[in-house]
Motif scaffolding. Structure first.
Motif, PDB file in Angstrom:
ATOM      1  N   ALA A  13       0.836  -1.319  -0.039  1.00  0.00           N
ATOM      2  CA  ALA A  13      -0.060   0.045   0.111  1.00  0.00           C
ATOM      3  C   ALA A  13       0.948   1.053   0.049  1.00  0.00           C
ATOM      4  N   PHE A  14       0.309   2.240  -0.663  1.00  0.00           N
ATOM      5  CA  PHE A  14       1.086   3.511  -0.778  1.00  0.00           C
ATOM      6  C   PHE A  14       0.420   4.336   0.545  1.00  0.00           C
ATOM      7  N   SER A  15       1.380   5.356   0.924  1.00  0.00           N
ATOM      8  CA  SER A  15       1.113   6.346   2.050  1.00  0.00           C
ATOM      9  C   SER A  15       1.548   7.522   1.518  1.00  0.00           C
ATOM     10  N   ASP A  20      -2.249   9.732   6.698  1.00  0.00           N
ATOM     11  CA  ASP A  20      -1.630   9.359   8.028  1.00  0.00           C
ATOM     12  C   ASP A  20      -0.851   7.876   7.769  1.00  0.00           C
ATOM     13  N   GLU A  21       0.381   8.081   7.814  1.00  0.00           N
ATOM     14  CA  GLU A  21       1.086   6.471   7.543  1.00  0.00           C
ATOM     15  C   GLU A  21       0.535   5.539   8.466  1.00  0.00           C
ATOM     16  N   LYS A  22       0.282   5.903   9.866  1.00  0.00           N
ATOM     17  CA  LYS A  22       0.050   4.889  10.777  1.00  0.00           C
ATOM     18  C   LYS A  22      -1.274   4.258  10.533  1.00  0.00           C
ATOM     19  N   ARG A  23      -2.437   5.198   9.716  1.00  0.00           N
ATOM     20  CA  ARG A  23      -3.620   4.572   9.466  1.00  0.00           C
ATOM     21  C   ARG A  23      -3.462   3.809   8.035  1.00  0.00           C
ATOM     22  N   VAL A  24      -2.518   4.191   7.405  1.00  0.00           N
ATOM     23  CA  VAL A  24      -1.941   3.011   5.962  1.00  0.00           C
ATOM     24  C   VAL A  24      -1.682   1.754   6.622  1.00  0.00           C
ATOM     25  N   GLU A  25      -0.654   1.920   7.571  1.00  0.00           N
ATOM     26  CA  GLU A  25      -0.555   0.471   8.332  1.00  0.00           C
ATOM     27  C   GLU A  25      -1.519   0.040   8.821  1.00  0.00           C
ATOM     28  N   GLN A  26      -2.138   0.339   9.411  1.00  0.00           N
ATOM     29  CA  GLN A  26      -3.226  -0.218  10.088  1.00  0.00           C
ATOM     30  C   GLN A  26      -4.230  -1.016   9.167  1.00  0.00           C
ATOM     31  N   ALA A  27      -4.512  -0.285   8.038  1.00  0.00           N
ATOM     32  CA  ALA A  27      -5.311  -0.754   6.945  1.00  0.00           C
ATOM     33  C   ALA A  27      -4.506  -1.811   6.515  1.00  0.00           C
ATOM     34  N   LEU A  28      -3.414  -2.140   6.266  1.00  0.00           N
ATOM     35  CA  LEU A  28      -2.716  -3.206   5.547  1.00  0.00           C
ATOM     36  C   LEU A  28      -2.432  -4.332   6.645  1.00  0.00           C
ATOM     37  N   ARG A 110     -13.303  -5.392  -2.106  1.00  0.00           N
ATOM     38  CA  ARG A 110     -12.479  -5.013  -3.196  1.00  0.00           C
ATOM     39  C   ARG A 110     -12.378  -3.572  -3.575  1.00  0.00           C
ATOM     40  N   GLY A 111     -11.249  -3.041  -4.122  1.00  0.00           N
ATOM     41  CA  GLY A 111     -11.432  -1.663  -4.420  1.00  0.00           C
ATOM     42  C   GLY A 111      -9.829  -1.245  -4.826  1.00  0.00           C
ATOM     43  N   ASP A 112      -9.472  -0.186  -4.417  1.00  0.00           N
ATOM     44  CA  ASP A 112      -7.957   0.383  -4.712  1.00  0.00           C
ATOM     45  C   ASP A 112      -7.528   0.840  -3.482  1.00  0.00           C
ATOM     46  N   GLY A 113      -6.146   0.540  -3.471  1.00  0.00           N
ATOM     47  CA  GLY A 113      -5.283   0.927  -2.343  1.00  0.00           C
ATOM     48  C   GLY A 113      -4.346   0.211  -1.766  1.00  0.00           C
ATOM     49  N   ILE A 114      -4.698  -1.301  -1.805  1.00  0.00           N
ATOM     50  CA  ILE A 114      -3.809  -2.313  -1.169  1.00  0.00           C
ATOM     51  C   ILE A 114      -3.829  -3.338  -2.411  1.00  0.00           C
TER      52      ILE A 114
END
Length: 141
Positions: A13-15, A20-28, A110-114
């Motif tokens: 995933a791209f941040s 917020d990088e922590k939120r992207v990390e949580q999503a991953l 399903r969608g975009d981002g990860i």
């Protein structure tokens, strides 16, 4: 699911600078076992903005099963199975993308981002065999 016909599964995933990088990390981490380390690579966008690429690669069977158990929660797994001919390339890699915002909330959609990329075991290493192996796993979910 006793055997897992995947060599590995990679998630990325791209941040972006506006996230917020922590939120992207949580999503991953929605897709990953707790003890898996994330790799961070910093890049630069076209206009000089900072982009952090978060990625993880799981190779152990139990870790792959964990990721697949998350994929199994998709409402439209049957649609993914029907699209396998388009989702497996000539290098026997299976691709699927997920909604990053939904994953942040703990939902798998399903969608975009990860991006998920899984190397499918196929002997001989032919696309048709990889599609068959991936189909068997996804139908068993």
């Amino acid at each position: 699911m006793a055997s897992v016909p995947f060599h590995y599964v990679e998630l990325r995933a791209f941040s972006y600078a506006t996230e917020d990088e922590k939120r992207v990390e949580q999503a991953l981490r929605t897709f990953l076992p707790e003890d898996v380390e994330l790799q961070r690579h910093t890049s630069e966008g076209h206009y000089g903005d900072r982009i952090v690429v978060l990625s993880a690669r799981v190779e152990l069977a139990d870790e792959i099963r964990h990721v697949l158990s998350q994929v199994a929660t998709l409402d439209d797994v049957d649609d993914v199975v029907a699209e396998l001919d388009d989702r497996v390339d000539d290098n026997c890699s299976f691709f699927l993308t997920f909604d990053k915002q939904a994953a942040f909330g703990g939902e798998v959609r399903r969608g975009d981002g990860i991006t998920l990329r899984a190397k499918v075991e196929a002997y001989p290493a032919k696309r048709e065999k990889a599609v068959t192996n991936a189909r068997e796993v996804l139908e068993a979910l």
